[in-house]
Every structure is written in structure tokens, then in C-alpha cells.
Motif scaffolding. Structure first.
Motif, mmCIF file in Angstrom:
data_model
loop_
_atom_site.group_PDB
_atom_site.id
_atom_site.type_symbol
_atom_site.label_atom_id
_atom_site.label_comp_id
_atom_site.label_asym_id
_atom_site.label_seq_id
_atom_site.Cartn_x
_atom_site.Cartn_y
_atom_site.Cartn_z
ATOM 1 N N THR A 6 0.831 -1.201 0.000
ATOM 2 C CA THR A 6 0.000 0.000 0.000
ATOM 3 C C THR A 6 0.868 1.254 0.000
ATOM 4 O O THR A 6 2.030 1.226 0.424
ATOM 5 C CB THR A 6 -0.914 0.037 1.246
ATOM 6 O OG1 THR A 6 -0.098 0.228 2.408
ATOM 7 C CG2 THR A 6 -1.726 -1.251 1.371
ATOM 8 N N PRO A 7 0.298 2.366 -0.451
ATOM 9 C CA PRO A 7 1.046 3.631 -0.377
ATOM 10 C C PRO A 7 1.454 3.977 1.052
ATOM 11 O O PRO A 7 2.547 4.514 1.270
ATOM 12 C CB PRO A 7 0.051 4.654 -0.939
ATOM 13 C CG PRO A 7 -0.825 3.871 -1.859
ATOM 14 C CD PRO A 7 -0.966 2.525 -1.188
ATOM 15 N N LEU A 8 0.616 3.656 2.045
ATOM 16 C CA LEU A 8 0.971 3.935 3.434
ATOM 17 C C LEU A 8 2.188 3.122 3.857
ATOM 18 O O LEU A 8 3.110 3.645 4.486
ATOM 19 C CB LEU A 8 -0.213 3.657 4.367
ATOM 20 C CG LEU A 8 0.055 3.860 5.858
ATOM 21 C CD1 LEU A 8 0.528 5.287 6.142
ATOM 22 C CD2 LEU A 8 -1.173 3.510 6.667
ATOM 23 N N GLU A 9 2.209 1.828 3.509
ATOM 24 C CA GLU A 9 3.374 0.997 3.828
ATOM 25 C C GLU A 9 4.631 1.586 3.187
ATOM 26 O O GLU A 9 5.690 1.658 3.822
ATOM 27 C CB GLU A 9 3.175 -0.434 3.334
ATOM 28 C CG GLU A 9 2.151 -1.229 4.108
ATOM 29 C CD GLU A 9 1.896 -2.597 3.499
ATOM 30 O OE1 GLU A 9 2.374 -2.880 2.380
ATOM 31 O OE2 GLU A 9 1.192 -3.389 4.146
ATOM 32 N N GLN A 10 4.527 2.002 1.948
ATOM 33 C CA GLN A 10 5.674 2.556 1.238
ATOM 34 C C GLN A 10 6.139 3.871 1.864
ATOM 35 O O GLN A 10 7.342 4.114 1.990
ATOM 36 C CB GLN A 10 5.341 2.728 -0.240
ATOM 37 C CG GLN A 10 5.120 1.401 -0.929
ATOM 38 C CD GLN A 10 4.522 1.532 -2.321
ATOM 39 O OE1 GLN A 10 4.378 2.624 -2.843
ATOM 40 N NE2 GLN A 10 4.164 0.393 -2.915
ATOM 41 N N LEU A 11 5.192 4.710 2.290
ATOM 42 C CA LEU A 11 5.531 5.985 2.918
ATOM 43 C C LEU A 11 6.263 5.770 4.239
ATOM 44 O O LEU A 11 7.321 6.356 4.484
ATOM 45 C CB LEU A 11 4.261 6.815 3.150
ATOM 46 C CG LEU A 11 4.445 8.123 3.918
ATOM 47 C CD1 LEU A 11 5.302 9.087 3.099
ATOM 48 C CD2 LEU A 11 3.102 8.725 4.260
ATOM 49 N N VAL A 12 5.693 4.906 5.089
ATOM 50 C CA VAL A 12 6.323 4.656 6.391
ATOM 51 C C VAL A 12 7.693 4.008 6.195
ATOM 52 O O VAL A 12 8.666 4.374 6.869
ATOM 53 C CB VAL A 12 5.407 3.787 7.293
ATOM 54 C CG1 VAL A 12 6.143 3.342 8.541
ATOM 55 C CG2 VAL A 12 4.145 4.563 7.654
ATOM 56 N N ALA A 13 7.798 3.073 5.261
ATOM 57 C CA ALA A 13 9.084 2.419 5.003
ATOM 58 C C ALA A 13 10.126 3.431 4.541
ATOM 59 O O ALA A 13 11.284 3.384 4.970
ATOM 60 C CB ALA A 13 8.906 1.316 3.965
ATOM 61 N N ALA A 14 9.711 4.357 3.682
ATOM 62 C CA ALA A 14 10.652 5.374 3.204
ATOM 63 C C ALA A 14 11.075 6.289 4.351
ATOM 64 O O ALA A 14 12.249 6.676 4.451
ATOM 65 C CB ALA A 14 10.020 6.175 2.074
ATOM 66 N N ASP A 15 10.128 6.651 5.219
ATOM 67 C CA ASP A 15 10.448 7.538 6.350
ATOM 68 C C ASP A 15 11.334 6.843 7.378
ATOM 69 O O ASP A 15 12.274 7.441 7.895
ATOM 70 C CB ASP A 15 9.164 8.020 7.041
ATOM 71 C CG ASP A 15 8.403 9.036 6.213
ATOM 72 O OD1 ASP A 15 8.963 9.568 5.238
ATOM 73 O OD2 ASP A 15 7.221 9.288 6.549
#
Length: 104
Positions: A6-15
């Protein structure tokens, strides 16, 4: 291939960034993965166990042509050994594996 769906998973992983070995975060808390703090919850420990066991089962199915012929009890013992020892450790039990392959 990414496991982040999900975009949320990708965002948190990037952060957070991925750290495969435990480290101390800026707050001094022991952390691993994508900012997962220790101690783990019981649910997290169960999910990790289930995931790792599935990996062992997949390896056994790929590595041992005779795997599907074993009884469920024997599969469980071999998989338990594979989990506890790792596949390389399990492969050290050459006589046991040969006996299983023969159906002995």
C-alpha cells in the motif's frame, strides 16, 4: 519485487528506513525493521513465527522431493528442526534425511 503493497506501507518504510539488525533509535529504544520497537507484542511474535515457519515449509517442499510423502507428524518434526537449526543445520542430519527419503 516489493512486499510493500500500500502507499501507506511505502511511505512509512521510506520515512523509517529498513534495518535488519537491532539498533537504538534516537529515543534510545531497541528497534528493528521499519521502526518496530522492542519488546514485540505477543501478536507480532506469532506473526513472525508463522511467517518464518511458512518459509521453512516452502524450503522443505522445494528441497525434498519426498516431502509430500511424509506423514503430517513427520513433516512437523522436520519443519521444526529446520526452523530451529536453519536449513543448513537440518542438512547435517544426512542419515535421518536419507532414511526419510527411503521411507524408513
Amino acid at each position: 519485487m516489493t512486499l510493500l503493497k500500500t502507499p501507506l506501507e511505502q511511505l512509512v518504510a521510506a520515512d523509517e528506513g529498513l534495518r535488519l539488525m537491532p539498533y537504538r533509535c534516537t529515543s534510545g529504544v531497541l528497534t528493528v525493521g521499519y521502526g518496530t520497537a522492542f519488546p514485540l507484542t505477543e501478536q507480532e511474535a506469532h506473526l513472525l513465527l508463522r511467517h518464518r515457519l511458512q518459509g521453512v515449509l516452502d524450503q522443505c517442499e522445494r528441497r525434498f522431493q519426498w516431502w509430500s510423502k511424509l506423514s503430517p507428524a513427520r513433516q512437523q518434526v522436520v519443519a521444526s528442526m529446520g526452523y530451529q537449526l536453519g536449513l543448513n543445520g537440518l542438512m547435517g542430519f544426512k542419515r535421518m534425511l536419507a532414511a526419510l527419503e527411503r521411507g524408513d
